[in-house]
Design a protein around this motif. Structure first.
Motif, PDB file in Angstrom:
ATOM      1  N   MET A 185     -40.560   1.528  25.704  1.00  0.00           N
ATOM      2  CA  MET A 185     -40.823   2.668  25.610  1.00  0.00           C
ATOM      3  C   MET A 185     -40.144   3.356  27.050  1.00  0.00           C
ATOM      4  N   GLN A 186     -41.482   2.863  27.335  1.00  0.00           N
ATOM      5  CA  GLN A 186     -41.392   2.722  29.289  1.00  0.00           C
ATOM      6  C   GLN A 186     -40.905   2.756  30.423  1.00  0.00           C
ATOM      7  N   LYS A 187     -39.451   1.817  29.382  1.00  0.00           N
ATOM      8  CA  LYS A 187     -37.964   1.028  30.181  1.00  0.00           C
ATOM      9  C   LYS A 187     -37.438   2.126  29.735  1.00  0.00           C
ATOM     10  N   ASN A 188     -37.121   2.732  29.022  1.00  0.00           N
ATOM     11  CA  ASN A 188     -36.707   4.015  28.598  1.00  0.00           C
ATOM     12  C   ASN A 188     -36.469   4.768  29.204  1.00  0.00           C
ATOM     13  N   THR A 189     -38.228   5.375  30.069  1.00  0.00           N
ATOM     14  CA  THR A 189     -38.824   6.328  30.521  1.00  0.00           C
ATOM     15  C   THR A 189     -37.584   6.065  31.469  1.00  0.00           C
ATOM     16  N   LEU A 190     -37.404   5.021  32.117  1.00  0.00           N
ATOM     17  CA  LEU A 190     -38.040   4.929  33.688  1.00  0.00           C
ATOM     18  C   LEU A 190     -35.968   5.275  33.977  1.00  0.00           C
ATOM     19  N   ASN A 191     -35.090   4.186  33.135  1.00  0.00           N
ATOM     20  CA  ASN A 191     -33.867   4.624  32.728  1.00  0.00           C
ATOM     21  C   ASN A 191     -33.243   6.294  32.878  1.00  0.00           C
ATOM     22  N   SER A 192     -34.012   6.858  32.025  1.00  0.00           N
ATOM     23  CA  SER A 192     -33.653   8.355  31.880  1.00  0.00           C
ATOM     24  C   SER A 192     -34.257   9.178  33.793  1.00  0.00           C
ATOM     25  N   LYS A 193     -35.004   8.611  34.198  1.00  0.00           N
ATOM     26  CA  LYS A 193     -36.023   9.097  34.978  1.00  0.00           C
ATOM     27  C   LYS A 193     -34.775   8.737  36.613  1.00  0.00           C
TER      28      LYS A 193
END
Length: 293
Positions: free
Chosen positions: A1-9
């Motif tokens: 989940m944290q990885k997806n958030t980082l990619n989105s940013k």
């Protein structure tokens, strides 16, 4: 989940940087192109501005001045571009020699005309080829002419002056592309050709030219595109004369827009014809150059 958030940013930051440039390109390039296309179907100015369909495009091929401008432009393209690219390639090959002294000086001297102002170099060439210019003085001194010849007052000689001016200014520009391409070729290729008994001329045509094909295609497309949009030399050097014998398409577009009674619709139609010609010639070159061995 944290990885997806980082990619989105990261994606969001990327779009933040891209969107301003994208909007500028749309506003400064694509919007004017679309408006010009729409404008090409209209004619007149002010109260006489009206929709005429494809009449502007039909009128182009009945317009004697435009047809003369089209012939002149293609004459410059057919004569000047091949000579310029060949001379630029030969100069690049000579200046790529590691044993040559003062290479930097020669490269700078050949490239320097590209940095010259278009108006300035046109004035220089007008002076050189004037009736009392240096060319006439030399020809009279060696006994070829008895009196000064007005090069810019005769159609053939005026076209030759424009071609010479173009060669002087743009050969160095293309030479830089070829130098960059030559420096990317492994010297071992030339050593192998030399071992096989190839002469310098054979190495040039059998090694240099084939390996520089992508660069040749690039410079050809740039040169053709630039020649089809030739403007400054016609305007500043010969003023399109004598009797429109040296006028180019973009020069005539300028005259129709600003010198004569303004007809922006007709000028836009002519500009789009240039766009179509450039696109067709570029497509042909890419197809011819895309033959993979």
């Amino acid at each position: 989940m944290q990885k997806n958030t980082l990619n989105s940013k990261r994606n969001l930051i990327g779009w933040v940087f891209i969107i301003p440039a994208f909007l500028l390109i749309v506003m400064m390039y694509f919007y004017p192109m679309i408006k010009a296309l729409i404008l090409s179907f209209y004619s007149g100015v002010g109260a006489n501005f009206k929709f005429v369909g494809i009449s502007n495009y039909i009128h182009m091929f009945k317009d004697k001045v435009f047809m003369q401008a089209l012939k002149n432009t293609f004459l410059y393209l057919i004569v000047q571009v091949p000579i310029m690219l060949m001379v630029a390639l030969i100069l690049a090959t000579l200046l790529n020699d590691k044993t040559l002294k003062l290479k930097g000086l020669y490269r700078t001297a050949i490239f320097l005309p590209c940095a010259t102002s278009l108006v300035s170099y046109a004035i220089i060439f007008r002076s050189i080829f004037a009736v009392d210019g240096i060319i006439n003085l030399v020809l009279i001194k060696v006994g070829i002419l008895e009196t000064g010849y007005n090069f810019l007052a005769h159609p053939i000689s005026a076209r030759i002056v424009i071609i010479i001016a173009l060669l002087w200014r743009w050969t160095g520009y293309n030479m830089v592309f070829f130098l960059a391409g030559l420096q990317g070729i492994d010297p071992a290729v030339y050593e192998a050709a030399k071992i096989d008994g190839a002469s310098s001329i054979q190495s040039f045509f059998k090694v240099t030219v084939p390996l520089l094909k992508p660069t040749l295609i690039l410079t050809a497309i740039i040169s053709i595109n630039g020649t089809l949009q030739l403007f400054d030399e016609s305007v500043n050097l010969t003023y399109g004369g004598p009797a429109n014998s040296t006028i180019t398409m973009t020069h005539y577009i300028y005259d129709v827009s600003f010198k004569y009674v303004p007809n922006f619709g007709y000028a836009a139609a002519m500009a789009y014809l240039i766009l179509v010609i450039v696109a067709i010639l570029s497509f042909i070159q890419l197809k011819v150059g895309d033959k993979r061995e």
